[in-house]
Design a protein around this motif. Sequence first.
Motif, mmCIF file in Angstrom:
data_model
loop_
_atom_site.group_PDB
_atom_site.id
_atom_site.type_symbol
_atom_site.label_atom_id
_atom_site.label_comp_id
_atom_site.label_asym_id
_atom_site.label_seq_id
_atom_site.Cartn_x
_atom_site.Cartn_y
_atom_site.Cartn_z
ATOM 1 N N ARG A 5 0.835 -1.207 0.000
ATOM 2 C CA ARG A 5 0.000 0.000 0.000
ATOM 3 C C ARG A 5 0.865 1.251 0.000
ATOM 4 N N SER A 24 -12.612 4.319 1.813
ATOM 5 C CA SER A 24 -12.300 3.208 0.914
ATOM 6 C C SER A 24 -13.486 2.264 0.739
ATOM 7 N N ASN A 37 -3.698 -5.149 -5.261
ATOM 8 C CA ASN A 37 -4.526 -3.965 -5.509
ATOM 9 C C ASN A 37 -5.499 -3.718 -4.363
ATOM 10 N N ALA A 43 -5.672 -0.407 -2.131
ATOM 11 C CA ALA A 43 -6.936 0.337 -2.114
ATOM 12 C C ALA A 43 -7.486 0.517 -0.702
#
Length: 384
Positions: free
Chosen positions: A19, A99, A231, A235
Amino acid sequence: MHTPDYQGSHAGRSVLSLRRDQAAPAMDPHHRDAAAAAPELELEAFQRQVADRLVDLSSASADELLSLAWVRKLLDAFLCCQEEFGAILSNNKANVARSPAAERLLAEFHERSVKALDVCNAVRDGIEQIRQWQKLLEIVMCALGNRRSLGEGQFRRAKKALIDLAIAMLDEKDSSTTIGHRNRSFGRNNASRDPRSIGHFRSLSWSVSRSWSAAKQIQAIGNNLNAPRGNEIAATNGLAVPIFTMGMVLLFVMWALVAAIPCQDRGLQVHFSVPRQFIWAAPILSLHDRIMEEWKKRERKNACGLMREIYQIEKCSRVMSEMVDSVNFPLTEEKEAEVRQRVQELGQVFEVVNEGLDPLERQVREVFHRIVRSRTEGGSGSST
């Protein structure tokens, strides 16, 4: 559950560094690392703490594994992990709110948690079943524990209790799909119609129906529980990792409880798929394999539960029954000495169960209420 295409690497830190590496590319690298360090260290610490607790559980000897004391240690580990996980969510409310991916993963985790409430109730019912066996053991001990003399009447009383115990344990095996309507649950007294209460959950956990299946419930908890991809980690600002970790801990603990304690329609056919990059993967997979080995043993295959004390109750009562059937009166000194030795062995099992069942039930109750609190206190923006 299948092993996903997992993008992450060694020992937790590089899993979480995804991240950081994929976020805010325009920021100076040194400032970016400093800003990310504190929350990332918190997430890494959680991974290490989970690993430490699972390593501790997996270090149990063959005699300790699945004992009443070990099951209590398992629940203690779960409660500690749940508390630490709650602290992470509390400290990252803003990240979750920003998120959609984190909100979705958290909502899925809460759905799994709600399913675990039924398992808690079924386990509580199993504990009550063990208490009934305990009462029959007490009759045997009282009948044959007389310090003065042992007569035919005492043996008849003991024999009846042993027959009742054998039938009760056999019924528990045979009726695993027809134990009946559960209504002695932790949530029953709190089942108000307040929509904020547990009564609002789709899973009416204070009442497990006749068709309820522990095996299917465990499978439902594990459904689509896959390690996060790179991903997803990016995210969610790293939160996908502890959410997955806590989901696996929840699945394993509920699975182990169903393995250990008598439950309606028990079954252990759940595939645990954990990428070995997680530092807690090795101990959780080792424990899974060891419990499955116990399940497959001929003498344990059709047991009411794999908890070691259940096996000891069954074994001691069977030996005692054979001995009671073979006695002739008047008793010889040798036979009387054997009877007293067997009663002493039965008494040792009785004491362990007697001392451990109440604390075990309190822990299962605490797990139930902790799950309810974590669900009602928030974390997910969506309702379930």
